[in-house]
Design a protein around this motif. Structure first.
Motif, PDB file in Angstrom:
ATOM      1  N   TYR A  66       0.712  -1.197  -0.144  1.00 23.66           N
ATOM      2  CA  TYR A  66       0.090   0.205   0.186  1.00 23.66           C
ATOM      3  C   TYR A  66       0.836   1.501  -0.318  1.00 23.66           C
ATOM      4  N   SER A  75      -2.943   2.029  -4.128  1.00 26.62           N
ATOM      5  CA  SER A  75      -2.999   0.624  -3.672  1.00 26.62           C
ATOM      6  C   SER A  75      -2.177   0.417  -4.530  1.00 26.62           C
ATOM      7  N   ASP A  77      -1.503  -2.999  -5.763  1.00 26.84           N
ATOM      8  CA  ASP A  77      -1.416  -4.319  -5.789  1.00 26.84           C
ATOM      9  C   ASP A  77      -2.357  -5.931  -6.661  1.00 26.84           C
ATOM     10  N   LYS A 143       5.151   0.271   4.441  1.00 25.58           N
ATOM     11  CA  LYS A 143       3.143  -0.027   4.142  1.00 25.58           C
ATOM     12  C   LYS A 143       3.180  -1.930   3.101  1.00 25.58           C
TER      13      LYS A 143
END
Length: 184
Positions: A66, A75, A77, A143
């Motif tokens: 993140y 984000s 991802d 993160k």
């Protein structure tokens, strides 16, 4: 012919008994816990995956990553959803995901808690009752939500730990995305 059949039955029975004994033995113990504020590295067996050590390519899985830019959450991802979770939310959602996938979250006393954003859980196979440890650690500085999943006994897991972590990551990401839509 009867002798060969008898030998096959005895060998098969011994193998089944061996797997039940391994299942029983795997019930003893706890997740490893953190070592120097990180998840433990995998041993040199194929029944473990971990996101903490990218140099260990045979065991490495990607963590959930993140990045927050200004007040707008971003984000980085596999799903691409916009997320702004607090570390407490991530651990809460991870606990829910573990339970949803059939795992048992360890209590604080059992999980060797050395980090405020650490989670330990166990999963049990249905046939022989093998126990696998699943551990998560949210690194608030970088993160990253790190994962480790390992079988307590045996050598190979036929990819079960990798599949479990991928399902867990997808479930966590879906829940985080749903929570961010509710918060909007």
């Amino acid at each position: 012919m009867k002798l060969v059949l008898s030998i096959i039955v005895v060998v098969f029975t011994l193998i089944i008994v061996y797997f039940f004994v391994l299942g029983y033995l795997s019930k003893k113990g706890n997740p490893i816990g953190l070592i120097d504020a990180r998840l433990a590295a995998c041993e040199q067996k194929p029944n473990c995956v971990c996101s903490e050590y990218p140099d260990d390519q045979s065991h490495f899985v990607l963590p959930i990553n993140y990045t927050v830019i200004s007040d707008f959450p971003v984000s980085v991802d596999v799903v691409g959803a916009a997320l702004k979770p607090a570390p407490e939310d991530i651990i809460r959602i991870a606990k829910q995901a573990v339970i949803e996938l059939g795992g048992t979250v360890q209590t604080d006393d059992d999980s060797h808690r050395e980090h405020p954003f650490y989670l330990a859980a166990t999963f049990q196979s249905s046939l022989f009752g093998f126990i696998d440890d699943v551990e998560l650690r949210f690194d608030s500085q970088d993160k990253l939500l790190h994962f480790r999943s390992a079988s307590r006994v045996g050598h190979s897991d036929f990819g079960a730990n990798l599949k479990r972590i991928e399902k867990l990551k997808n479930t966590i990401l879906a829940r985080l995305a749903a929570d961010s839509l509710v918060d909007s």
